[in-house]
Design an enzyme around this catalytic site. Structure first.
Site, PDB file in Angstrom:
ATOM      1  N   GLU A 156       0.859  -1.181   0.000  1.00 43.78           N
ATOM      2  CA  GLU A 156       0.000   0.000   0.000  1.00 43.78           C
ATOM      3  C   GLU A 156       0.900   1.237   0.000  1.00 43.78           C
ATOM      4  O   GLU A 156       1.908   1.257   0.691  1.00 43.78           O
ATOM      5  CB  GLU A 156      -0.810  -0.069   1.306  1.00 43.78           C
ATOM      6  CG  GLU A 156      -1.772   1.040   1.513  1.00 43.78           C
ATOM      7  CD  GLU A 156      -2.773   1.113   0.398  1.00 43.78           C
ATOM      8  OE1 GLU A 156      -3.484   0.132   0.172  1.00 43.78           O
ATOM      9  OE2 GLU A 156      -2.826   2.166  -0.254  1.00 43.78           O
ATOM     10  N   LYS A 219       7.820  -1.520  -1.959  1.00 46.12           N
ATOM     11  CA  LYS A 219       7.392  -0.622  -0.895  1.00 46.12           C
ATOM     12  C   LYS A 219       8.578  -0.003  -0.164  1.00 46.12           C
ATOM     13  O   LYS A 219       8.652   1.220   0.008  1.00 46.12           O
ATOM     14  CB  LYS A 219       6.501  -1.420   0.076  1.00 46.12           C
ATOM     15  CG  LYS A 219       6.104  -0.680   1.317  1.00 46.12           C
ATOM     16  CD  LYS A 219       5.267   0.528   0.977  1.00 46.12           C
ATOM     17  CE  LYS A 219       5.120   1.420   2.165  1.00 46.12           C
ATOM     18  NZ  LYS A 219       3.759   1.660   2.550  1.00 46.12           N
ATOM     19  N   ASN A 223       9.848   4.053  -0.245  1.00 51.55           N
ATOM     20  CA  ASN A 223      10.011   4.907   0.934  1.00 51.55           C
ATOM     21  C   ASN A 223      11.474   5.316   1.122  1.00 51.55           C
ATOM     22  O   ASN A 223      11.760   6.441   1.552  1.00 51.55           O
ATOM     23  CB  ASN A 223       9.461   4.211   2.188  1.00 51.55           C
ATOM     24  CG  ASN A 223       7.954   4.422   2.322  1.00 51.55           C
ATOM     25  OD1 ASN A 223       7.336   5.076   1.486  1.00 51.55           O
ATOM     26  ND2 ASN A 223       7.365   3.866   3.358  1.00 51.55           N
ATOM     27  N   PHE A 264       8.937  16.565  -3.019  1.00 55.50           N
ATOM     28  CA  PHE A 264       9.800  15.972  -1.983  1.00 55.50           C
ATOM     29  C   PHE A 264      11.194  16.583  -1.962  1.00 55.50           C
ATOM     30  O   PHE A 264      12.168  15.944  -1.593  1.00 55.50           O
ATOM     31  CB  PHE A 264       9.840  14.436  -2.084  1.00 55.50           C
ATOM     32  CG  PHE A 264       8.774  13.812  -1.235  1.00 55.50           C
ATOM     33  CD1 PHE A 264       7.437  14.014  -1.534  1.00 55.50           C
ATOM     34  CD2 PHE A 264       9.085  13.070  -0.104  1.00 55.50           C
ATOM     35  CE1 PHE A 264       6.432  13.495  -0.722  1.00 55.50           C
ATOM     36  CE2 PHE A 264       8.094  12.546   0.713  1.00 55.50           C
ATOM     37  CZ  PHE A 264       6.764  12.757   0.400  1.00 55.50           C
ATOM     38  N   GLY A 268      14.062  21.460   5.238  1.00 56.96           N
ATOM     39  CA  GLY A 268      13.542  21.925   6.525  1.00 56.96           C
ATOM     40  C   GLY A 268      13.917  20.944   7.612  1.00 56.96           C
ATOM     41  O   GLY A 268      15.037  20.430   7.621  1.00 56.96           O
ATOM     42  N   CYS A 275       6.350   5.825   9.211  1.00 56.87           N
ATOM     43  CA  CYS A 275       6.754   4.995   8.063  1.00 56.87           C
ATOM     44  C   CYS A 275       8.199   5.210   7.626  1.00 56.87           C
ATOM     45  O   CYS A 275       9.025   4.307   7.768  1.00 56.87           O
ATOM     46  CB  CYS A 275       5.828   5.267   6.891  1.00 56.87           C
ATOM     47  SG  CYS A 275       4.110   4.930   7.297  1.00 56.87           S
ATOM     48  N   LYS A 278      11.187   4.326  10.207  1.00 53.28           N
ATOM     49  CA  LYS A 278      11.308   2.898  10.585  1.00 53.28           C
ATOM     50  C   LYS A 278      11.527   2.021   9.343  1.00 53.28           C
ATOM     51  O   LYS A 278      12.204   1.007   9.406  1.00 53.28           O
ATOM     52  CB  LYS A 278      10.115   2.435  11.407  1.00 53.28           C
ATOM     53  CG  LYS A 278       8.794   2.377  10.668  1.00 53.28           C
ATOM     54  CD  LYS A 278       8.137   1.010  10.740  1.00 53.28           C
ATOM     55  CE  LYS A 278       6.773   1.036  10.098  1.00 53.28           C
ATOM     56  NZ  LYS A 278       6.475   0.041   9.136  1.00 53.28           N
TER      57      LYS A 278
HETATM   58  C1  UGA Z   1       4.912   7.870   3.414  1.00 55.16           C
HETATM   59  C2  UGA Z   1       4.942   7.706   1.887  1.00 55.16           C
HETATM   60  O1  UGA Z   1       4.927   8.996   1.268  1.00 55.16           O
HETATM   61  C3  UGA Z   1       3.732   6.897   1.399  1.00 55.16           C
HETATM   62  O2  UGA Z   1       3.804   6.688  -0.002  1.00 55.16           O
HETATM   63  C4  UGA Z   1       3.737   5.549   2.123  1.00 55.16           C
HETATM   64  O3  UGA Z   1       2.637   4.739   1.741  1.00 55.16           O
HETATM   65  C5  UGA Z   1       3.686   5.790   3.620  1.00 55.16           C
HETATM   66  O4  UGA Z   1       4.835   6.569   4.022  1.00 55.16           O
HETATM   67  C6  UGA Z   1       3.717   4.448   4.303  1.00 55.16           C
HETATM   68  O5  UGA Z   1       4.757   3.758   4.233  1.00 55.16           O
HETATM   69  O6  UGA Z   1       2.694   4.003   4.825  1.00 55.16           O
HETATM   70  P1  UGA Z   1       3.577   9.482   5.093  1.00 55.16           P
HETATM   71  O7  UGA Z   1       4.428   8.879   6.179  1.00 55.16           O
HETATM   72  O8  UGA Z   1       2.110   9.630   5.292  1.00 55.16           O
HETATM   73  O9  UGA Z   1       3.748   8.619   3.739  1.00 55.16           O
HETATM   74  O10 UGA Z   1       4.150  10.933   4.847  1.00 55.16           O
HETATM   75  P2  UGA Z   1       4.939  11.735   3.705  1.00 55.16           P
HETATM   76  O11 UGA Z   1       4.013  12.634   3.020  1.00 55.16           O
HETATM   77  O12 UGA Z   1       5.767  10.813   2.893  1.00 55.16           O
HETATM   78  O13 UGA Z   1       5.904  12.629   4.625  1.00 55.16           O
HETATM   79  C7  UGA Z   1       6.909  12.005   5.434  1.00 55.16           C
HETATM   80  C8  UGA Z   1       7.731  13.053   6.154  1.00 55.16           C
HETATM   81  O14 UGA Z   1       8.579  13.716   5.224  1.00 55.16           O
HETATM   82  C9  UGA Z   1       6.936  14.155   6.856  1.00 55.16           C
HETATM   83  O15 UGA Z   1       7.508  14.356   8.142  1.00 55.16           O
HETATM   84  C10 UGA Z   1       7.129  15.364   5.968  1.00 55.16           C
HETATM   85  O16 UGA Z   1       7.069  16.563   6.686  1.00 55.16           O
HETATM   86  C11 UGA Z   1       8.527  15.114   5.425  1.00 55.16           C
HETATM   87  N1  UGA Z   1       8.810  15.792   4.134  1.00 55.16           N
HETATM   88  C12 UGA Z   1       8.087  15.479   3.027  1.00 55.16           C
HETATM   89  C13 UGA Z   1       9.833  16.702   4.049  1.00 55.16           C
HETATM   90  O17 UGA Z   1      10.530  16.998   5.045  1.00 55.16           O
HETATM   91  N2  UGA Z   1      10.094  17.315   2.845  1.00 55.16           N
HETATM   92  C14 UGA Z   1       9.387  17.024   1.734  1.00 55.16           C
HETATM   93  O18 UGA Z   1       9.687  17.606   0.660  1.00 55.16           O
HETATM   94  C15 UGA Z   1       8.360  16.097   1.827  1.00 55.16           C
END
Ligand code: UGA
Length: 450
Positions: A156, A219, A223, A264, A268, A275, A278
């Protein structure tokens, strides 16, 4: 089993946390009859009553619609999964305490208890994020105990905050099927999954049908790539700080190359959540077990760069507070690991808030959704409901999770409540010019000081 590819199926979803609850309601939305099995009785009852135990935009409406249709129910007893054509395993795989590896206790327990009610011709579908090799092992257990049943792996990719859209309109479908994994089963897993996802398949969603190991690795590789992209730009931010360059303009400029892409690349405070951190650690641990640890040593650096950003943020706060945090009032805007979520697992914002407090600052944290979780798990932090309360008399304001309502604060009127107009933009999300014009000293990671 379904005769044609549009026929609704009877499905079970084992584990109704974030992933499972959204999956169960989405499958009912697609027309199937779904039972969600959740061992936590209170959680199962809450979901059955249409109450969502976490914050996810759009999910409550979907849940209620699915419950009202009569196609979705929840139970705590595995016996209620009996007779479903497909059983999705959606339980968590957290990091093992004190180790990098994933804790597979829940996946193993769920599969073992599912096997007790599984019938021939039924398909078990793993959705949890697992170390490569897990699906093959579980498939053997299924085949040994229930001849005629089979297992597939179907990772997923949903993001918190976009979970409903990501489930109903995914970028791609990935099926790890027994026939390509050296297992001999009577169940045509690809056909069954195509029936489950008939509407999504009909939308033209790209589909990759492969073996178990590849499906599992898709997956963790995805990530890891995302984490690497974030740490890459954060490493550039460190260099920008050393050279006086500006990481936001750098990201914009390299992002115009569509081989690189701008997504992405937001520098910052870095990544957190349940996710990315880990998963990269479990991937390294698994590579080590397989004797291929060298292939992933770079992920250790990805992790290091990420964790350094939090330390740097604390240093920057100290710097702007005249080199001492003792007794300084600091407002922290944002506690969730990212906006549109109330999830505080490995939240960079809370990590920074706690460090500031430990170093003598007087910290006040606010967040539009995550405060109940903060109060439950971080009782030592002072929580307040609004940014204005957090910022009252503050020596510095730190934006650590870029909620829309914080990005849209009016720096002029907001400035009236603070003691000193100093803002640290931990997510490079504020309109710098507007804040500076309103008399704020603006600092951010990887940005030029003016
Ligand atoms: C992430 C993946 O994006 C999903 O595709 C995946 O299904 C999910 O993990 C999972 O394994 O279940 P998620 O943890 O909801 O999703 O969050 P993201 O949107 O990926 O953000 C992760 C972290 O990266 C956040 O703390 C966000 O603030 C940070 N981030 C994101 C940045 O610091 N810079 C960016 O440009 C983008």
């Amino acid at each position: 089993m379904a005769e044609n590819s549009d026929a609704p199926l009877k499905l079970s979803v084992i584990g109704c946390g974030y992933l499972g609850a959204v999956h169960a309601a989405s499958m009912a939305e697609l027309g199937h009859e779904v039972v969600g099995i959740e061992v936590d009785v209170a959680k199962a009852e809450s979901l059955a009553a249409g109450r969502v135990p976490f914050f996810e935009p759009g999910f409550e409406e979907l849940l209620r619609r699915s419950l009202d249709s009569g196609r979705l129910s929840f139970a705590s007893d595995m016996a209620d999964a009996r007779g479903a054509a497909v059983h999705f395993v959606c339980v968590g795989t957290p990091q093992r305490r004190g180790e990098y590896a994933a804790d597979l206790t829940y996946v193993e327990a769920a599969t073992a208890s599912l096997i007790e009610v599984l019938g021939p011709g039924e398909l078990v579908v793993g959705k949890s994020t697992v170390p490569v090799g897990t699906a093959a092992r579980l498939a053997e257990q299924v085949a040994a105990r229930v001849p005629g049943a089979a297992l597939a792996w179907n990772p997923e990719f949903l993001r918190e905050g976009f979970a409903v859209a990501d489930t109903l309109h995914p970028d791609r479908l990935v099926y790890g099927v027994p026939s390509l994994s050296g297992a001999d089963t009577a169940v045509d897993a690809e056909k069954v999954l195509d029936t489950v996802y008939a509407r999504i398949v009909a939308d033209g969603t790209p589909k990759v049908v492969t073996d178990y190991a590849t499906a599992e690795m898709v997956k963790t590789a995805a990530n890891s790539f995302l984490a690497t992209k974030i740490s890459f730009i954060n490493a550039m931010a460190e260099l920008c700080e050393a050279t006086g360059a500006d990481v936001k303009q750098l990201a914009d400029a390299i992002g115009h190359d569509d081989r690189i892409g701008r997504k992405f690349l937001n520098a910052g405070l870095g990544f957190g959540g349940g996710c990315l951190p880990k998963d990269i650690r479990a991937f390294m641990a698994r590579a080590g077990e397989l004797g291929a640890d060298q292939a992933l040593t770079f992920l250790r650096e990805v992790d290091n760069i990420n964790m350094r950003r939090r330390i740097r943020m604390v240093e920057l706060a100290r710097q702007v507070c005249d080199d001492s945090l003792l007794g300084k009032r600091i407002a922290v805007l944002g506690a969730a690991f990212k906006p549109d979520s109330d999830d505080i697992r490995d939240s960079p914002a809370l990590n920074v808030a706690a460090q500031l407090q430990l170093q003598g600052a007087n910290v006040r944290v606010t967040d539009p959704q995550a405060l109940p979780n903060v109060r439950r798990h971080w009782s030592q932090l002072d929580c307040v409901d609004t940014p204005e309360e957090a910022a009252e008399g503050a020596d510095a304001v730190l934006l650590l999770t870029e909620w829309k309502q914080y990005r849209e604060l009016d720096p002029g009127s907001f400035g009236k409540v603070v003691r000193t107009r100093r803002v640290l933009d931990g997510r490079n999300a504020l309109d710098r010019e507007a804040w500076e014009s309103a008399g704020w000293t603006y600092r951010a990671l990887g940005r030029r000081n003016v």
